[in-house]
Scaffold this motif. Structure first.
Motif, PDB file in Angstrom:
ATOM      1  N   ALA A 339       0.826  -1.206   0.000  1.00  0.00           N
ATOM      2  CA  ALA A 339       0.000   0.000   0.000  1.00  0.00           C
ATOM      3  C   ALA A 339       0.862   1.259   0.000  1.00  0.00           C
ATOM      4  O   ALA A 339       0.591   2.223  -0.734  1.00  0.00           O
ATOM      5  CB  ALA A 339      -0.934  -0.014   1.208  1.00  0.00           C
ATOM      6  N   GLN A 342       2.652   1.833  -3.374  1.00  0.00           N
ATOM      7  CA  GLN A 342       1.718   2.337  -4.382  1.00  0.00           C
ATOM      8  C   GLN A 342       1.492   3.840  -4.203  1.00  0.00           C
ATOM      9  O   GLN A 342       1.414   4.580  -5.185  1.00  0.00           O
ATOM     10  CB  GLN A 342       0.391   1.583  -4.281  1.00  0.00           C
ATOM     11  N   LYS A 493      -5.583   0.044  -1.738  1.00  0.00           N
ATOM     12  CA  LYS A 493      -4.761  -1.173  -1.665  1.00  0.00           C
ATOM     13  C   LYS A 493      -5.028  -1.944  -0.366  1.00  0.00           C
ATOM     14  O   LYS A 493      -5.151  -3.179  -0.377  1.00  0.00           O
ATOM     15  CB  LYS A 493      -3.285  -0.802  -1.779  1.00  0.00           C
ATOM     16  N   GLU A 496      -8.305  -3.888  -0.452  1.00  0.00           N
ATOM     17  CA  GLU A 496      -8.303  -5.137  -1.212  1.00  0.00           C
ATOM     18  C   GLU A 496      -8.062  -6.348  -0.300  1.00  0.00           C
ATOM     19  O   GLU A 496      -8.550  -7.443  -0.557  1.00  0.00           O
ATOM     20  CB  GLU A 496      -7.214  -5.095  -2.288  1.00  0.00           C
TER      21      GLU A 496
END
Length: 652
Positions: A339, A342, A493, A496
């Motif tokens: 995460a 990203q 992220k 998910e």
């Protein structure tokens, strides 16, 4: 013991006992004697004249021939040793440099010849029978040596000291060649003159034997573990010799309700790193240690192969030993890393500027010293510049954090140094960096906290992740915050993986007296968590509890009542955020016996694979540039034994 002492021992056993050993080889004595030969007699005596000589007549030692080599300085010890090695009255009567017989030993009295390999006892026998000369044995005296002889320890005492040496080499990651180091040998001889240090090959064998013996005891220790165990696993490849290893660490809560862990095995992996091969190796290890029924969880990173390995192991355990409770857990530190990485991609330009500035400061002693002085004048703590590693997002966070703390000092430095001025981030860049750190700081703190292996963290996942998600959502809703896109990216992220994390933390969250049902929404969410715990209780009591908790004909009224009563009594207790989780369960294990056993099992589950990664950090310190040819099995023995000794398991 010095080299002289070793030689002296050998000399006593051979030279002093020469008459008892008729096959003693005199070649060494001949060679040594030839280096300091006696002068030949000026005339040859006939055999008749020799026989008339009285055996009691004293024999004068002939003067030595002058040395052909330049004189060399010798220590007193060397002179003493040389005398001890070469002196024997027998050689007064024999010549080893006769021009007519250069390859023979010639009797000076009768010119009788012997081979140079003739034993000294034969020469003595010749003098006695032919010439009536009796040569006495060399007296066992130590006056020729300048140091006392020290007897070695008995075998049992020597083994105790060998064991201590093995453990030191193993735990301290010392190379086996340390036993050949002159300073180390001198140290040991000074501390314990009676100890004989094993050789390099011998100590290596002792380390492997120690590993094998401890491994047998490890199996006995595992049998004593109450309840189930959890595992972490990871793959590692050495960059020095390309050897690959599969690591397995075991985690459990012992009888005293303390979290324990150690390296179960580190397996040399020469096959392809695919699902089948990794699964087979792990299953084989579980079978060897007889824990296929005891293993509750396996935690790995989020690599596709490892996810497939988790599913494959679950199927095999269910088929082989009907272990249906096994589950695969994903490393939460890895989720947070994905995460954060990203999100950092969105501000890469600003990060690059800080990185270049840090490189400039770090690589210049003059600039570093100047920044240190400016920080001191401004009463700012000077922090050593740190460069980030792209594969570790928290290293980027730490680099930015250090820059933030020294920002005023860096600004003063830029005024005085043109090179620094050219690399300075703009105010816009710096605002981006500051807002980025606000977003990522909870992730960094969560990573550090959840990576611990000394206390249970599975129950904290829900609390930590719900807090991070709430933090990100508040930023996304803040109109004054410019880095909403970054916050949204990180939030997306983590989201998910949240559903997976959510399901795996139901039982552990409920069984944490600090949380219980407080982290669940009232209604379906809380009911789902209670149902998960109730199912485990039912399995413990071997009863069936209907979903609506009504007792039917197939259920025992008393058994179901006991199950539900224990859970209800536990949930009725007030939540206490300040308790120590394992200490609380140790104090209440008799009040809630079934829940305590479930807690012991599920609270041992690891939420990160950091413990296994730490073992590989040790492996990196074991397989170094100077030890890059270390055999894989030797490395395995060293790494496992180190972990076992440090964690007090497998004790012999």
């Amino acid at each position: 013991m010095s080299d002289y002492e070793f030689y002296y021992d050998e000399y006593q056993e051979s030279e002093y006992n020469e008459e008892e050993n008729e096959t003693t080889d005199n070649e060494r004595n001949v060679q040594e004697f030839s280096q300091e030969p006696f002068q030949e007699s000026p005339r040859e005596e006939s055999p008749q004249e020799s026989f008339q000589e009285s055996p009691q007549e004293p024999f004068q030692k002939p003067p030595q021939e002058p040395s052909q080599e330049p004189p060399q300085e010798h220590s007193q010890e060397e002179d003493n040793l040389k005398k001890a090695k070469t002196y024997s009255d027998t050689w007064q009567y024999f010549n080893t440099r006769d021009p007519q017989h250069p390859t023979k030993v010639v009797c000076k009295k009768c010119n009788h010849t012997y081979s140079k390999s003739t034993g000294i006892s034969t020469l003595k026998e010749h003098l006695k029978k032919v010439h009536g000369i009796v040569i006495d044995k060399i007296k066992k005296t130590q006056t020729k040596l300048n140091f006392p002889r020290v007897d070695p320890w008995p075998k049992e005492d020597m083994l105790v000291r060998d064991q201590a040496l093995v453990e030191w080499i193993t735990v301290d990651l010392q190379p086996f060649s340390v036993v050949t180091n002159d300073q180390f040998i001198n140290l040991i001889n000074t501390l314990d003159p009676r100890y004989r240090i094993p050789g390099k090959t011998n100590i290596k064998e002792k380390v492997v034997n120690h590993f094998d013996n401890m491994r047998k005891n490890i199996k006995l220790d595992i049998d004593k573990i109450p309840g189930k165990v959890s595992l972490t696993s990871d793959m590692w490849t050495s960059t020095l010799n390309n050897n690959s290893f599969l690591g397995l660490t075991i985690h459990f809560i012992d009888q005293e309700w303390k979290m324990q862990h150690f390296l179960l095995d580190i397996i040399s992996f020469n096959e392809r790193h695919n699902t089948i091969n990794i699964t087979n190796e792990i299953i084989s290890t579980l079978a060897e240690f007889k824990i296929k029924e005891k293993v509750l969880a396996l935690t790995t990173d989020n690599a596709t192969t490892m996810l497939a390995v988790g599913r494959s192991i679950a199927e095999k355990l269910d088929d082989d030993v009907m272990n249906s409770t096994f589950g695969h857990y994903r490393c939460t530190a890895h989720i947070l890393n994905l995460a954060a990485q990203q999100g950092l991609e969105l501000i890469d330009n600003a990060v690059v500027k800080v990185r270049q500035l840090m490189i400039k400061i770090k690589n210049s002693v003059i600039i570093s010293d100047e920044l240190r002085k400016l920080c001191k004048c401004a009463k700012i703590n000077y922090l050593k510049p740190e460069l980030d590693i792209r594969t570790r997002w928290n290293s980027t966070f730490n680099m930015l954090k250090k820059m933030e703390k020294m920002w005023n000092g860096v600004r003063m430095l830029a005024v005085r140094n043109q090179e620094v001025q050219m690399l300075m981030p703009t105010e816009a860049d710096w605002k981006i960096i500051r807002e980025t750190m606000i977003i990522l700081e909870p992730l960094e703190r969560a990573t550090v906290y959840l990576s611990a292996a000394q206390y249970p963290t599975i129950a904290d996942i829900r609390f930590v992740f719900l807090g991070i998600l709430e933090h990100l959502e508040s930023i996304i809703g803040d109109d004054d915050f410019e880095q909403k896109e970054l916050a949204s990216s990180v939030n997306q992220k983590i989201g998910e993986y949240w559903n997976i994390i959510n399901q795996q933390t139901l039982v552990s969250t409920v069984l944490d007296p600090r949380y219980k049902l407080s982290l669940f929404e009232v209604g379906a969410s809380a009911a789902e968590a209670v149902s998960a715990v109730t199912s485990l209780l039912a399995n413990y009591h071997h009863v069936t509890i209907p979903e609506n908790r009504d007792v039917d004909e197939t259920s025992s009224v008393s058994s179901v009542s006991n199950v539900l009563d224990e859970l209800d009594r536990y949930l009725a207790l007030q939540v206490d955020e300040n308790v120590k989780l394992l200490i609380w369960w140790k104090a209440h294990k008799h009040k809630f016996p079934a829940l305590a056993k479930i807690s012991r099992n599920y609270l041992s589950i690891q939420v990160t694979s950091v413990a296994c990664e730490q073992a590989f950090s040790v492996a990196g310190n074991t397989i170094t540039k100077t030890r890059n040819r270390l055999n894989s099995e030797i490395a395995r023995a060293t790494l496992c034994a180190k972990s076992w000794i440090e964690n007090g398991v497998g004790i012999l």
